[in-house]
Design a protein around this motif. Sequence first.
Motif, PDB file in Angstrom:
ATOM      1  N   LEU A  20       0.870  -1.183   0.000  1.00 24.90           N
ATOM      2  CA  LEU A  20       0.000   0.000   0.000  1.00 24.90           C
ATOM      3  C   LEU A  20       0.901   1.224   0.000  1.00 24.90           C
ATOM      4  O   LEU A  20       1.939   1.220   0.644  1.00 24.90           O
ATOM      5  N   PHE A  21       0.502   2.262  -0.692  1.00 27.25           N
ATOM      6  CA  PHE A  21       1.367   3.441  -0.672  1.00 27.25           C
ATOM      7  C   PHE A  21       0.575   4.740  -0.595  1.00 27.25           C
ATOM      8  O   PHE A  21      -0.550   4.829  -1.082  1.00 27.25           O
ATOM      9  N   ILE A  63      -1.169  -0.882  -4.348  1.00 25.83           N
ATOM     10  CA  ILE A  63      -2.324   0.005  -4.550  1.00 25.83           C
ATOM     11  C   ILE A  63      -2.244   1.228  -3.629  1.00 25.83           C
ATOM     12  O   ILE A  63      -1.692   1.158  -2.530  1.00 25.83           O
ATOM     13  N   PRO A  64      -2.802   2.350  -4.088  1.00 20.64           N
ATOM     14  CA  PRO A  64      -2.792   3.544  -3.227  1.00 20.64           C
ATOM     15  C   PRO A  64      -3.603   3.285  -1.958  1.00 20.64           C
ATOM     16  O   PRO A  64      -4.638   2.607  -2.011  1.00 20.64           O
ATOM     17  N   ILE A  68       3.645  -0.999   3.857  1.00 24.23           N
ATOM     18  CA  ILE A  68       3.075   0.343   3.684  1.00 24.23           C
ATOM     19  C   ILE A  68       4.198   1.318   3.338  1.00 24.23           C
ATOM     20  O   ILE A  68       5.200   1.403   4.045  1.00 24.23           O
ATOM     21  N   GLY A  69       4.021   2.034   2.230  1.00 20.53           N
ATOM     22  CA  GLY A  69       4.979   3.069   1.838  1.00 20.53           C
ATOM     23  C   GLY A  69       4.358   4.425   2.055  1.00 20.53           C
ATOM     24  O   GLY A  69       3.188   4.632   1.729  1.00 20.53           O
ATOM     25  N   SER A  70       5.135   5.343   2.615  1.00 12.67           N
ATOM     26  CA  SER A  70       4.590   6.681   2.868  1.00 12.67           C
ATOM     27  C   SER A  70       5.645   7.760   2.659  1.00 12.67           C
ATOM     28  O   SER A  70       6.790   7.598   3.063  1.00 12.67           O
ATOM     29  N   HIS A  71       5.238   8.861   2.067  1.00 10.44           N
ATOM     30  CA  HIS A  71       6.153  10.003   2.021  1.00 10.44           C
ATOM     31  C   HIS A  71       6.127  10.715   3.370  1.00 10.44           C
ATOM     32  O   HIS A  71       5.180  10.551   4.158  1.00 10.44           O
ATOM     33  N   ILE A  72       7.188  11.461   3.636  1.00 12.31           N
ATOM     34  CA  ILE A  72       7.257  12.257   4.866  1.00 12.31           C
ATOM     35  C   ILE A  72       7.050  13.714   4.477  1.00 12.31           C
ATOM     36  O   ILE A  72       7.652  14.208   3.528  1.00 12.31           O
ATOM     37  N   LEU A 111       4.127  -6.599   9.542  1.00 11.73           N
ATOM     38  CA  LEU A 111       4.047  -5.244   8.971  1.00 11.73           C
ATOM     39  C   LEU A 111       5.416  -4.677   8.626  1.00 11.73           C
ATOM     40  O   LEU A 111       6.357  -4.742   9.426  1.00 11.73           O
ATOM     41  N   LEU A 112       5.496  -4.116   7.433  1.00  8.49           N
ATOM     42  CA  LEU A 112       6.721  -3.427   7.016  1.00  8.49           C
ATOM     43  C   LEU A 112       6.336  -2.010   6.598  1.00  8.49           C
ATOM     44  O   LEU A 112       5.285  -1.806   5.984  1.00  8.49           O
ATOM     45  N   LEU A 113       7.184  -1.060   6.950  1.00  8.88           N
ATOM     46  CA  LEU A 113       6.920   0.329   6.595  1.00  8.88           C
ATOM     47  C   LEU A 113       8.153   0.904   5.908  1.00  8.88           C
ATOM     48  O   LEU A 113       9.264   0.749   6.412  1.00  8.88           O
TER      49      LEU A 113
END
Length: 180
Positions: free
Chosen positions: A13-14, A37-38, A55-59, A82-84
């Motif tokens: 997920l991103f 997927i977003p 889960i990918g996330s911008h800072i 869970l991986l981030l």
Amino acid sequence: MDQNAVVMKGIILFKSQYGSTEQYAKWLSEDTGLKAIPLHEADVDQLKACEFIIIGSHIKVGHIKASDWIKTHWEWLKNKKLLLYSVSGSYANRKQQREALEMSLPEDILNDFEYYSLPGKLDKSKLNFWDRIIVFLGSKAIPDEEAKERMSHGFDYVDHKHLKRLVKVVRQLQKKTAKV
Ligand SMILES: Cc1cc2nc3c(=O)[nH]c(=O)nc-3n(C[C@H](O)[C@H](O)[C@H](O)COP(=O)(O)O)c2cc1C
């Protein structure tokens, strides 16, 4: 729900605003065969069937932007592996990464994630009006000269090679869950 989704062991997920977090998600998807997927399109029933979630996330302004979603869904997320991965300008600064994590998520949640910090991209010509102002003010306020330079001129460190470690870990997870 599509039938393939039911048997999926893992998913990516991103949450991306300008595309770099999404680019890493797509590369990770190509390398592992997992669907990317977003975050805002995620079907929670489909996710609940997964054994592991990346889960990918911008800072942005010191915050992991996927953190609200993570907190909202914590009750069922906490039972998963869970991986981030975060994507940012300060990816190599451990202190700033730690601060961003601690500002965004409580310790008990953080402890359940395996964390990866990836380098991002800032194309100043693509920023919306408010982000341009935030970046301008940020570049004036930051004491660190290197970070000031990055914010003033923009940067592009996004590269497939930075995913090596994460891809290796995900492939190991896939092997492990395939045996179950
Ligand atoms: C308004 C704004 C604020 C940002 N704040 C931070 C920050 O606090 N720390 C950081 O390391 N990077 C910061 N960045 C850099 C982004 O994390 C970087 O551009 C990232 O690659 C964006 O991801 P995306 O392309 O998936 O949206 C900021 C960028 C913008 C535009």
